[in-house]
Enzyme design. Structure first.
Site, PDB file in Angstrom:
ATOM      1  N   SER A 158      -1.611  -3.668   5.780  1.00 52.96           N
ATOM      2  CA  SER A 158      -2.124  -4.780   4.964  1.00 52.96           C
ATOM      3  C   SER A 158      -3.292  -5.447   5.684  1.00 52.96           C
ATOM      4  O   SER A 158      -4.201  -5.984   5.058  1.00 52.96           O
ATOM      5  CB  SER A 158      -1.023  -5.809   4.712  1.00 52.96           C
ATOM      6  OG  SER A 158       0.107  -5.168   4.160  1.00 52.96           O
TER       7      SER A 158
ATOM      8  N   MET B  59      -2.329   3.148   7.381  1.00 54.87           N
ATOM      9  CA  MET B  59      -2.413   2.096   6.363  1.00 54.87           C
ATOM     10  C   MET B  59      -1.744   0.832   6.869  1.00 54.87           C
ATOM     11  O   MET B  59      -0.700   0.887   7.523  1.00 54.87           O
ATOM     12  CB  MET B  59      -1.750   2.555   5.076  1.00 54.87           C
ATOM     13  CG  MET B  59      -2.553   3.613   4.388  1.00 54.87           C
ATOM     14  SD  MET B  59      -1.926   3.884   2.736  1.00 54.87           S
ATOM     15  CE  MET B  59      -3.039   5.184   2.226  1.00 54.87           C
TER      16      MET B  59
ATOM     17  N   GLN C  50       7.501   4.164  10.765  1.00 54.30           N
ATOM     18  CA  GLN C  50       7.232   4.610  12.139  1.00 54.30           C
ATOM     19  C   GLN C  50       5.999   3.888  12.705  1.00 54.30           C
ATOM     20  O   GLN C  50       5.873   3.719  13.905  1.00 54.30           O
ATOM     21  CB  GLN C  50       6.989   6.121  12.095  1.00 54.30           C
ATOM     22  CG  GLN C  50       6.181   6.730  13.223  1.00 54.30           C
ATOM     23  CD  GLN C  50       7.048   7.141  14.387  1.00 54.30           C
ATOM     24  OE1 GLN C  50       8.250   7.363  14.225  1.00 54.30           O
ATOM     25  NE2 GLN C  50       6.449   7.249  15.557  1.00 54.30           N
ATOM     26  N   LYS C  51       5.115   3.439  11.813  1.00 54.83           N
ATOM     27  CA  LYS C  51       3.894   2.766  12.258  1.00 54.83           C
ATOM     28  C   LYS C  51       4.224   1.590  13.173  1.00 54.83           C
ATOM     29  O   LYS C  51       3.530   1.339  14.146  1.00 54.83           O
ATOM     30  CB  LYS C  51       3.101   2.281  11.053  1.00 54.83           C
ATOM     31  CG  LYS C  51       1.731   1.864  11.417  1.00 54.83           C
ATOM     32  CD  LYS C  51       1.150   0.876  10.458  1.00 54.83           C
ATOM     33  CE  LYS C  51       0.332  -0.097  11.213  1.00 54.83           C
ATOM     34  NZ  LYS C  51       0.661  -1.465  10.872  1.00 54.83           N
ATOM     35  N   ASP C  52       5.292   0.874  12.838  1.00 58.80           N
ATOM     36  CA  ASP C  52       5.726  -0.242  13.679  1.00 58.80           C
ATOM     37  C   ASP C  52       6.885   0.244  14.542  1.00 58.80           C
ATOM     38  O   ASP C  52       8.034  -0.187  14.378  1.00 58.80           O
ATOM     39  CB  ASP C  52       6.119  -1.422  12.791  1.00 58.80           C
ATOM     40  CG  ASP C  52       4.941  -1.903  11.966  1.00 58.80           C
ATOM     41  OD1 ASP C  52       4.083  -2.597  12.522  1.00 58.80           O
ATOM     42  OD2 ASP C  52       4.850  -1.546  10.774  1.00 58.80           O
TER      43      ASP C  52
ATOM     44  N   GLN D  83       9.219  -2.113  16.425  1.00 61.43           N
ATOM     45  CA  GLN D  83      10.087  -2.816  15.480  1.00 61.43           C
ATOM     46  C   GLN D  83      11.329  -1.976  15.159  1.00 61.43           C
ATOM     47  O   GLN D  83      12.444  -2.485  15.119  1.00 61.43           O
ATOM     48  CB  GLN D  83       9.275  -3.094  14.222  1.00 61.43           C
ATOM     49  CG  GLN D  83      10.021  -3.703  13.085  1.00 61.43           C
ATOM     50  CD  GLN D  83       9.067  -4.186  11.994  1.00 61.43           C
ATOM     51  OE1 GLN D  83       8.412  -5.205  12.144  1.00 61.43           O
ATOM     52  NE2 GLN D  83       8.968  -3.456  10.910  1.00 61.43           N
TER      53      GLN D  83
ATOM     54  N   GLN E 220       7.601 -14.963  12.613  1.00 57.35           N
ATOM     55  CA  GLN E 220       7.083 -13.872  13.443  1.00 57.35           C
ATOM     56  C   GLN E 220       5.583 -13.990  13.739  1.00 57.35           C
ATOM     57  O   GLN E 220       5.003 -13.111  14.345  1.00 57.35           O
ATOM     58  CB  GLN E 220       7.405 -12.513  12.816  1.00 57.35           C
ATOM     59  CG  GLN E 220       6.636 -12.170  11.559  1.00 57.35           C
ATOM     60  CD  GLN E 220       7.182 -10.919  10.902  1.00 57.35           C
ATOM     61  OE1 GLN E 220       8.306 -10.901  10.416  1.00 57.35           O
ATOM     62  NE2 GLN E 220       6.406  -9.841  10.912  1.00 57.35           N
TER      63      GLN E 220
ATOM     64  N   HIS F 110       4.011   1.292   2.324  1.00 59.96           N
ATOM     65  CA  HIS F 110       5.198   0.610   1.796  1.00 59.96           C
ATOM     66  C   HIS F 110       5.852   1.457   0.705  1.00 59.96           C
ATOM     67  O   HIS F 110       7.076   1.601   0.655  1.00 59.96           O
ATOM     68  CB  HIS F 110       4.813  -0.726   1.151  1.00 59.96           C
ATOM     69  CG  HIS F 110       4.211  -1.727   2.092  1.00 59.96           C
ATOM     70  ND1 HIS F 110       2.919  -2.186   1.970  1.00 59.96           N
ATOM     71  CD2 HIS F 110       4.742  -2.373   3.161  1.00 59.96           C
ATOM     72  CE1 HIS F 110       2.680  -3.079   2.918  1.00 59.96           C
ATOM     73  NE2 HIS F 110       3.760  -3.200   3.659  1.00 59.96           N
TER      74      HIS F 110
ATOM     75  N   HIS G 240       0.860  -1.187   0.000  1.00 58.96           N
ATOM     76  CA  HIS G 240       0.000   0.000   0.000  1.00 58.96           C
ATOM     77  C   HIS G 240       0.898   1.239   0.000  1.00 58.96           C
ATOM     78  O   HIS G 240       2.139   1.119  -0.041  1.00 58.96           O
ATOM     79  CB  HIS G 240      -0.952  -0.024   1.196  1.00 58.96           C
ATOM     80  CG  HIS G 240      -0.265  -0.310   2.510  1.00 58.96           C
ATOM     81  ND1 HIS G 240       0.651   0.558   3.071  1.00 58.96           N
ATOM     82  CD2 HIS G 240      -0.325  -1.373   3.354  1.00 58.96           C
ATOM     83  CE1 HIS G 240       1.092   0.063   4.205  1.00 58.96           C
ATOM     84  NE2 HIS G 240       0.526  -1.124   4.401  1.00 58.96           N
TER      85      HIS G 240
HETATM   86  P1  AMP Z   1       4.905  -5.014   6.569  1.00 59.00           P
HETATM   87  O1  AMP Z   1       4.715  -5.436   5.152  1.00 59.00           O
HETATM   88  O2  AMP Z   1       3.639  -4.770   7.297  1.00 59.00           O
HETATM   89  O3  AMP Z   1       5.872  -5.917   7.314  1.00 59.00           O
HETATM   90  O4  AMP Z   1       5.613  -3.595   6.508  1.00 59.00           O
HETATM   91  C1  AMP Z   1       6.815  -3.397   5.815  1.00 59.00           C
HETATM   92  C2  AMP Z   1       7.366  -2.039   6.176  1.00 59.00           C
HETATM   93  O5  AMP Z   1       6.424  -1.034   5.811  1.00 59.00           O
HETATM   94  C3  AMP Z   1       7.623  -1.880   7.677  1.00 59.00           C
HETATM   95  O6  AMP Z   1       8.813  -1.163   7.872  1.00 59.00           O
HETATM   96  C4  AMP Z   1       6.419  -1.112   8.136  1.00 59.00           C
HETATM   97  O7  AMP Z   1       6.651  -0.340   9.296  1.00 59.00           O
HETATM   98  C5  AMP Z   1       6.184  -0.204   6.938  1.00 59.00           C
HETATM   99  N1  AMP Z   1       4.798   0.287   6.940  1.00 59.00           N
HETATM  100  C6  AMP Z   1       3.671  -0.444   7.063  1.00 59.00           C
HETATM  101  N2  AMP Z   1       2.585   0.364   7.095  1.00 59.00           N
HETATM  102  C7  AMP Z   1       3.047   1.631   6.996  1.00 59.00           C
HETATM  103  C8  AMP Z   1       2.433   2.914   6.969  1.00 59.00           C
HETATM  104  N3  AMP Z   1       1.112   3.060   7.061  1.00 59.00           N
HETATM  105  N4  AMP Z   1       3.213   4.013   6.848  1.00 59.00           N
HETATM  106  C9  AMP Z   1       4.559   3.874   6.756  1.00 59.00           C
HETATM  107  N5  AMP Z   1       5.205   2.698   6.777  1.00 59.00           N
HETATM  108  C10 AMP Z   1       4.464   1.588   6.898  1.00 59.00           C
END
Ligand code: AMP
Length: 267
Positions: free
Chosen positions: A171, A169, A133-135, A138, A46, A22, A19
């Site tokens: 997934s 946002m 920053q959302k995570d 992490q 995880q 990412h 999205h």
């Molecule tokens: P994920 O696919 O959920 O493991 O996320 C992959 C990367 O995208 C991680 O570093 C997340 O923190 C980042 N990410 C996920 N959602 C957002 C968002 N809404 N805004 C910014 N970064 C995000």
């Protein structure tokens, strides 16, 4: 890797179902590096035994189109069996950061995250790696790991990208039905209320916690509040009296879907 000599590499690890969140990391990596590498890997290590590993959204076709459009150089699609070969037994634990916040409700989650990120960093050898920053937890754990293990990569943390109603946002937002989706922005509103209250002079965490719990409890569709409070942005400890830089963070469940969000506040 010979071709890469002398060039900077920006790396964006993801679990796919891409999205705008990412893609914001991809754009930043492209801007700051000669070569951009993204990975898509739904990392089994995880996910807890009762979590959503099998139903986690996968959309490799659309993901590939989006990444092509963003003109990344390399897409890494690791194979589960090659990442975790028979007899795999080396894991990375970043204690006690992994036990805080989400770690309390997802035992083993950050051990899986730290392990896969270390493996991916070793495979790609990037100059910089980009995380959202959302995570927040992490990012703190990965920065610690990179420092402790001398991994020699710059960790870049990028702002949270939101839907127009404020929902961060994710997934996992695709799990929400219509009513749940309408209720979900309460999480962002709750963080804003807490931030406003802190800026208006309330520095007692108990009061902020109460205000957050009340805001979240307003929505009957919020079936559980895992945590909602104010934390130290480096140790992730809950703090008593708010001063300097703090992190407001919350995790809730709407039906079976777990949503997290956070907001830094600097007094
Ligand atoms: P994920 O696919 O959920 O493991 O996320 C992959 C990367 O995208 C991680 O570093 C997340 O923190 C980042 N990410 C996920 N959602 C957002 C968002 N809404 N805004 C910014 N970064 C995000």
């Amino acid at each position: 890797m010979h071709l890469m000599k002398g060039r900077t590499i920006g790396f964006v690890p993801t679990m796919g179902a891409l999205h705008e969140g990412h893609l914001s990391l991809i754009k930043r990596a492209k801007m700051e590096n000669d070569i951009t590498v993204a990975s898509i890997f739904v990392n089994p290590a995880q996910f807890g035994p009762t979590e959503d590993l099998e139903k986690y959204p996968r959309d490799i076709e659309n993901d590939t189109i989006k990444l092509r459009r963003h003109e990344i150089d390399i897409l890494l699609l690791p194979d589960r069996n090659l990442m975790y070969t028979n007899g795999f037994s080396t894991y990375i634990n970043v204690d006690p950061l992994s036990e805080k916040l989400c770690g309390m409700f997802r035992p083993g989650h950050f051990k899986g995250v730290a392990t896969v990120v270390a493996k991916l960093l070793n495979i790609v050898s990037p100059t910089r790696a980009y995380f959202g920053q959302k995570d927040f937890q992490q990012t703190v754990i990965i920065k610690r790991m990179v420092k402790d293990l001398n991994l020699g990569v710059d960790i870049v943390v990028c702002p949270t990208i939101r839907e127009h109603d404020g929902l961060a946002m994710s997934s996992r937002n695709s799990y929400l039905d219509g009513e749940q989706r309408k209720a979900a922005p309460v999480l962002y509103r709750c963080l804003n209320k807490a931030s406003d209250a802190i800026k208006s002079g309330i520095i007692n965490t108990e009061q902020i916690k109460e205000l957050m719990t009340k805001a979240l409890s307003d929505k009957a569709l919020i079936t559980q509040i895992d945590y909602a409070s104010v934390y130290h942005p480096e140790t992730l400890e809950e703090i008593k009296e708010i001063k300097g830089e703090v992190l407001i963070a919350a995790a809730v469940r709407i039906g079976d879907t777990r949503l997290i969000d956070n907001m830094p506040v600097n007094l």
